[in-house]
Motif scaffolding. Structure first.
Motif, PDB file in Angstrom:
ATOM      1  N   LEU A   1      -3.526   1.682 -11.704  1.00 13.94           N
ATOM      2  CA  LEU A   1      -4.044   1.505 -10.349  1.00 13.94           C
ATOM      3  C   LEU A   1      -4.903   2.691  -9.915  1.00 13.94           C
ATOM      4  O   LEU A   1      -5.860   2.536  -9.163  1.00 13.94           O
ATOM      5  CB  LEU A   1      -2.901   1.269  -9.364  1.00 13.94           C
ATOM      6  CG  LEU A   1      -2.124  -0.031  -9.616  1.00 13.94           C
ATOM      7  CD1 LEU A   1      -1.031  -0.212  -8.575  1.00 13.94           C
ATOM      8  CD2 LEU A   1      -3.031  -1.248  -9.660  1.00 13.94           C
ATOM      9  N   GLU A   2      -4.566   3.847 -10.439  1.00 13.79           N
ATOM     10  CA  GLU A   2      -5.389   5.015 -10.136  1.00 13.79           C
ATOM     11  C   GLU A   2      -6.795   4.831 -10.722  1.00 13.79           C
ATOM     12  O   GLU A   2      -7.798   5.085 -10.064  1.00 13.79           O
ATOM     13  CB  GLU A   2      -4.717   6.247 -10.746  1.00 13.79           C
ATOM     14  CG  GLU A   2      -5.064   7.541 -10.053  1.00 13.79           C
ATOM     15  CD  GLU A   2      -4.238   8.671 -10.637  1.00 13.79           C
ATOM     16  OE1 GLU A   2      -4.825   9.517 -11.322  1.00 13.79           O
ATOM     17  OE2 GLU A   2      -3.001   8.653 -10.452  1.00 13.79           O
ATOM     18  N   THR A   3      -6.832   4.372 -11.961  1.00 12.68           N
ATOM     19  CA  THR A   3      -8.122   4.093 -12.598  1.00 12.68           C
ATOM     20  C   THR A   3      -8.905   3.065 -11.789  1.00 12.68           C
ATOM     21  O   THR A   3     -10.106   3.217 -11.543  1.00 12.68           O
ATOM     22  CB  THR A   3      -7.904   3.514 -14.017  1.00 12.68           C
ATOM     23  OG1 THR A   3      -7.089   4.414 -14.730  1.00 12.68           O
ATOM     24  CG2 THR A   3      -9.216   3.317 -14.744  1.00 12.68           C
ATOM     25  N   ILE A   4      -8.207   2.025 -11.361  1.00 14.29           N
ATOM     26  CA  ILE A   4      -8.878   0.960 -10.618  1.00 14.29           C
ATOM     27  C   ILE A   4      -9.417   1.477  -9.293  1.00 14.29           C
ATOM     28  O   ILE A   4     -10.538   1.151  -8.893  1.00 14.29           O
ATOM     29  CB  ILE A   4      -7.899  -0.215 -10.390  1.00 14.29           C
ATOM     30  CG1 ILE A   4      -7.614  -0.890 -11.727  1.00 14.29           C
ATOM     31  CG2 ILE A   4      -8.468  -1.211  -9.394  1.00 14.29           C
ATOM     32  CD1 ILE A   4      -6.396  -1.777 -11.698  1.00 14.29           C
ATOM     33  N   ASN A   5      -8.635   2.316  -8.648  1.00 10.03           N
ATOM     34  CA  ASN A   5      -9.095   2.900  -7.386  1.00 10.03           C
ATOM     35  C   ASN A   5     -10.365   3.709  -7.576  1.00 10.03           C
ATOM     36  O   ASN A   5     -11.315   3.594  -6.806  1.00 10.03           O
ATOM     37  CB  ASN A   5      -8.009   3.813  -6.819  1.00 10.03           C
ATOM     38  CG  ASN A   5      -7.299   3.161  -5.664  1.00 10.03           C
ATOM     39  OD1 ASN A   5      -7.896   2.323  -4.979  1.00 10.03           O
ATOM     40  ND2 ASN A   5      -6.064   3.524  -5.452  1.00 10.03           N
ATOM     41  N   HIS A   6     -10.388   4.517  -8.631  1.00 10.51           N
ATOM     42  CA  HIS A   6     -11.592   5.296  -8.950  1.00 10.51           C
ATOM     43  C   HIS A   6     -12.773   4.360  -9.160  1.00 10.51           C
ATOM     44  O   HIS A   6     -13.852   4.544  -8.627  1.00 10.51           O
ATOM     45  CB  HIS A   6     -11.380   6.086 -10.245  1.00 10.51           C
ATOM     46  CG  HIS A   6     -10.728   7.406 -10.015  1.00 10.51           C
ATOM     47  ND1 HIS A   6     -11.378   8.441  -9.402  1.00 10.51           N
ATOM     48  CD2 HIS A   6      -9.492   7.855 -10.326  1.00 10.51           C
ATOM     49  CE1 HIS A   6     -10.558   9.481  -9.347  1.00 10.51           C
ATOM     50  NE2 HIS A   6      -9.402   9.144  -9.875  1.00 10.51           N
ATOM     51  N   GLN A   7     -12.512   3.371 -10.003  1.00  7.08           N
ATOM     52  CA  GLN A   7     -13.582   2.462 -10.391  1.00  7.08           C
ATOM     53  C   GLN A   7     -14.141   1.717  -9.184  1.00  7.08           C
ATOM     54  O   GLN A   7     -15.349   1.553  -9.052  1.00  7.08           O
ATOM     55  CB  GLN A   7     -13.034   1.487 -11.442  1.00  7.08           C
ATOM     56  CG  GLN A   7     -14.058   0.533 -11.995  1.00  7.08           C
ATOM     57  CD  GLN A   7     -13.536  -0.198 -13.219  1.00  7.08           C
ATOM     58  OE1 GLN A   7     -12.586   0.230 -13.873  1.00  7.08           O
ATOM     59  NE2 GLN A   7     -14.153  -1.320 -13.547  1.00  7.08           N
ATOM     60  N   SER A   8     -13.244   1.297  -8.290  1.00  9.13           N
ATOM     61  CA  SER A   8     -13.694   0.440  -7.188  1.00  9.13           C
ATOM     62  C   SER A   8     -14.624   1.182  -6.229  1.00  9.13           C
ATOM     63  O   SER A   8     -15.399   0.564  -5.515  1.00  9.13           O
ATOM     64  CB  SER A   8     -12.496  -0.158  -6.447  1.00  9.13           C
ATOM     65  OG  SER A   8     -11.821   0.864  -5.754  1.00  9.13           O
TER      66      SER A   8
ATOM     67  N   ILE B   1       3.157  -1.201  -4.125  1.00 13.99           N
ATOM     68  CA  ILE B   1       2.006  -0.898  -4.954  1.00 13.99           C
ATOM     69  C   ILE B   1       0.966  -2.002  -4.862  1.00 13.99           C
ATOM     70  O   ILE B   1      -0.222  -1.762  -4.805  1.00 13.99           O
ATOM     71  CB  ILE B   1       2.440  -0.764  -6.434  1.00 13.99           C
ATOM     72  CG1 ILE B   1       3.420   0.384  -6.574  1.00 13.99           C
ATOM     73  CG2 ILE B   1       1.241  -0.563  -7.327  1.00 13.99           C
ATOM     74  CD1 ILE B   1       3.848   0.622  -8.003  1.00 13.99           C
ATOM     75  N   GLY B   2       1.475  -3.224  -4.800  1.00 13.69           N
ATOM     76  CA  GLY B   2       0.595  -4.357  -5.029  1.00 13.69           C
ATOM     77  C   GLY B   2      -0.155  -4.875  -3.824  1.00 13.69           C
ATOM     78  O   GLY B   2      -1.021  -5.714  -3.967  1.00 13.69           O
ATOM     79  N   LYS B   3       0.125  -4.360  -2.631  1.00 14.50           N
ATOM     80  CA  LYS B   3      -0.448  -5.067  -1.480  1.00 14.50           C
ATOM     81  C   LYS B   3      -1.972  -4.969  -1.416  1.00 14.50           C
ATOM     82  O   LYS B   3      -2.622  -5.777  -0.804  1.00 14.50           O
ATOM     83  CB  LYS B   3       0.196  -4.585  -0.180  1.00 14.50           C
ATOM     84  CG  LYS B   3       0.041  -3.125   0.120  1.00 14.50           C
ATOM     85  CD  LYS B   3       0.757  -2.806   1.451  1.00 14.50           C
ATOM     86  CE  LYS B   3       0.661  -1.346   1.781  1.00 14.50           C
ATOM     87  NZ  LYS B   3       1.896  -0.596   1.682  1.00 14.50           N
ATOM     88  N   LYS B   4      -2.513  -3.985  -2.098  1.00 15.45           N
ATOM     89  CA  LYS B   4      -3.951  -3.799  -2.071  1.00 15.45           C
ATOM     90  C   LYS B   4      -4.629  -4.522  -3.239  1.00 15.45           C
ATOM     91  O   LYS B   4      -5.843  -4.658  -3.275  1.00 15.45           O
ATOM     92  CB  LYS B   4      -4.201  -2.290  -2.176  1.00 15.45           C
ATOM     93  CG  LYS B   4      -5.572  -1.829  -1.828  1.00 15.45           C
ATOM     94  CD  LYS B   4      -5.613  -0.299  -1.865  1.00 15.45           C
ATOM     95  CE  LYS B   4      -7.038   0.194  -2.055  1.00 15.45           C
ATOM     96  NZ  LYS B   4      -7.092   1.619  -2.388  1.00 15.45           N
ATOM     97  N   PHE B   5      -3.823  -4.935  -4.220  1.00 13.64           N
ATOM     98  CA  PHE B   5      -4.411  -5.431  -5.465  1.00 13.64           C
ATOM     99  C   PHE B   5      -3.976  -6.854  -5.807  1.00 13.64           C
ATOM    100  O   PHE B   5      -2.856  -7.248  -5.530  1.00 13.64           O
ATOM    101  CB  PHE B   5      -4.008  -4.528  -6.639  1.00 13.64           C
ATOM    102  CG  PHE B   5      -4.419  -3.107  -6.463  1.00 13.64           C
ATOM    103  CD1 PHE B   5      -5.707  -2.693  -6.776  1.00 13.64           C
ATOM    104  CD2 PHE B   5      -3.524  -2.175  -5.970  1.00 13.64           C
ATOM    105  CE1 PHE B   5      -6.099  -1.378  -6.609  1.00 13.64           C
ATOM    106  CE2 PHE B   5      -3.904  -0.849  -5.804  1.00 13.64           C
ATOM    107  CZ  PHE B   5      -5.193  -0.451  -6.111  1.00 13.64           C
TER     108      PHE B   5
END
Ligand SMILES: *[C@@H]1O[C@H](CO)[C@@H](O)[C@H](O)[C@H]1NC(C)=O
Ligand SMILES: *[C@@H]1O[C@H](CO)[C@@H](O)[C@H](O)[C@H]1NC(C)=O
Length: 387
Positions: free
Chosen positions: A270-277, A320-324
């Motif tokens: 999720l950290e990677t995804i946050n960066h990417q987004s 964790i999941g509420k944003k994704f």
């Protein structure tokens, strides 16, 4: 260069030959292309997990083990796909698909046809190989694309038709190639290698996606939506999940032994995804989960079931999941989700040449190396056209 020669060699040598719920109707009716895509959730970051293979295709091509490993990998993937209708897999180069297909019996071919009709296995790219874009002649490019696409069409009909160009390993990209893809009717293009400075700037300016105008004379007729992959060579760090590469046996029933490890894995992801987004305009994120060079996927079932535990963990966990929203997806479905957002993209009208992977690595020597071989290749293609 290697890809170009491989494509030509194979061309000559081949004189022949969302986690939406599965439903009953899906099992029996044709459901491929954009119809097979789950609807992304509006207020979440939709993480498109795209199980795919690519590397082994070139990596194993020159090795005797190729004939053994590729069939095993594909057969293993087919078995895993048949077990769960939500699973997806995408396949790029027809030459390698064809090797597998030509070894299958009628029952196995029938299963594969079913997977393709239901959009669970999708072809991307679809040429006989992934051609180089710098030193190849357009005539040879069109030949090798035609051959691959014709085999797919003859074998699977409309559901075998790739919607996106998949040029993730050529070292630089030509505007002419974008134009050819647009004129062949592709809806989008995915690129892997872009000059490191250019990529840095695009990341900063959120220009990793654009409309590439392939031809100034053709105008919009040669426009192609283009996506530059965030991670050009591999899945997110720490996310190898196949039996050989991983020390990651997720078992979410066994709270004591693996709970913390899942949590850690998921947090990393999720950290990677946050960066990417932060570097892309829409609430859709493309995560290619690629089999790289180490025989991953030979046990596809382990790999998919590990992935599913992570998906369940994220989607069910409200902290964790509420944003994704994590979903199995394909490049086609990512493309559809992004296009549905109706963003006005910048227009790009240039080549992506030369490619440099860092300050001391310019991938330009191959423009001029092996001149005799290139000459012979061009001459041979002329003869091929004539005959
Ligand atoms: C695909 O195959 C069908 C059926 O054989 C044929 O009618 C059609 O023309 C083919 N499409 C292309 C683009 O070749
Ligand atoms: C797997 O992970 C555990 C805990 O991190 C470690 O103790 C063990 O040595 C690892 N095994 C392998 C084969 O890497």
């Amino acid at each position: 260069m290697a890809a170009a020669l491989l494509s030509l060699f194979l061309l000559f040598a081949s004189g022949v030959n969302s986690l939406s719920q599965p439903t009953q109707s899906r099992e029996t009716t044709i459901h491929c292309g954009y119809q097979a895509c789950s609807t992304p959730e509006k207020n979440k970051i939709n993480v498109h997990l795209v199980p795919q293979t690519y590397d082994f295709e070139w990596n194993k091509a020159g090795f005797p083990s190729f004939e053994i490993t590729v069939p095993n990998i594909l057969s293993s993937v087919v078995e895993a796909l048949l077990r769960n209708a939500n699973r997806r897999f995408v396949f790029a180069n027809t030459a390698f698909f064809w090797k597998w297909w030509s070894l299958q019996n009628a029952a196995s071919r029938k299963q594969m046809r079913k997977l393709v009709q239901q959009g669970r296995l999708e072809f991307i790219g679809g040429g006989w190989s992934t051609n180089d874009e710098a030193v190849t002649h357009y005539q040879a490019i069109i030949d090798q694309m035609t051959w691959g696409l014709r085999l797919l069409n003859d074998t699977f009909g409309e559901c075998g038709r790739p919607r996106v160009g998949w040029q993730i390993d050529p070292f630089g990209h030509s505007r002419e190639m974008a134009s050819i893809f647009a004129q062949m009717g592709y809806d989008g293009l995915f690129l892997g290698h872009v000059h490191y400075n250019d990529k840095r700037q695009r990341l900063n300016q959120k220009e990793m996606e654009m409309v590439w105008r392939g031809s100034s004379s053709l105008g919009p007729a040669a426009d192609l939506f283009t996506h530059i992959l965030y991670t050009e060579t591999d899945e997110p760090h720490d996310f190898y999940m196949d039996f050989l590469c991983s020390n990651f046996t997720v078992n979410d029933d066994d709270k004591y032994s693996s709970f913390y490890r899942i949590k850690q894995k998921v947090n990393n992801l999720l950290e990677t995804i946050n960066h990417q987004s932060r570097h892309y305009h829409t609430n859709n994120i493309f995560i290619g989960i690629r089999m790289s060079s180490n025989f991953r996927y030979e046990d596809a079932e382990t790999w998919y079931s590990n992935l599913e535990q992570v998906i369940r963990y994220v989607n069910a966990n409200q902290d964790i999941g509420k944003k994704f929203n994590i979903l199995y997806s394909t490049p086609n479905c990512y493309l559809k989700a992004v296009k549905d957002v109706n963003f006005i993209w910048t227009t790009f009208k240039n080549d992506f040449f030369p490619y440099a992977s860092n300050g001391h690595n310019f991938w330009s020597g191959y423009y001029t190396s092996c001149p005799t071989r290139k000459y012979q290749t061009h001459i041979a293609n002329n003869f091929l056209q004539v005959s």
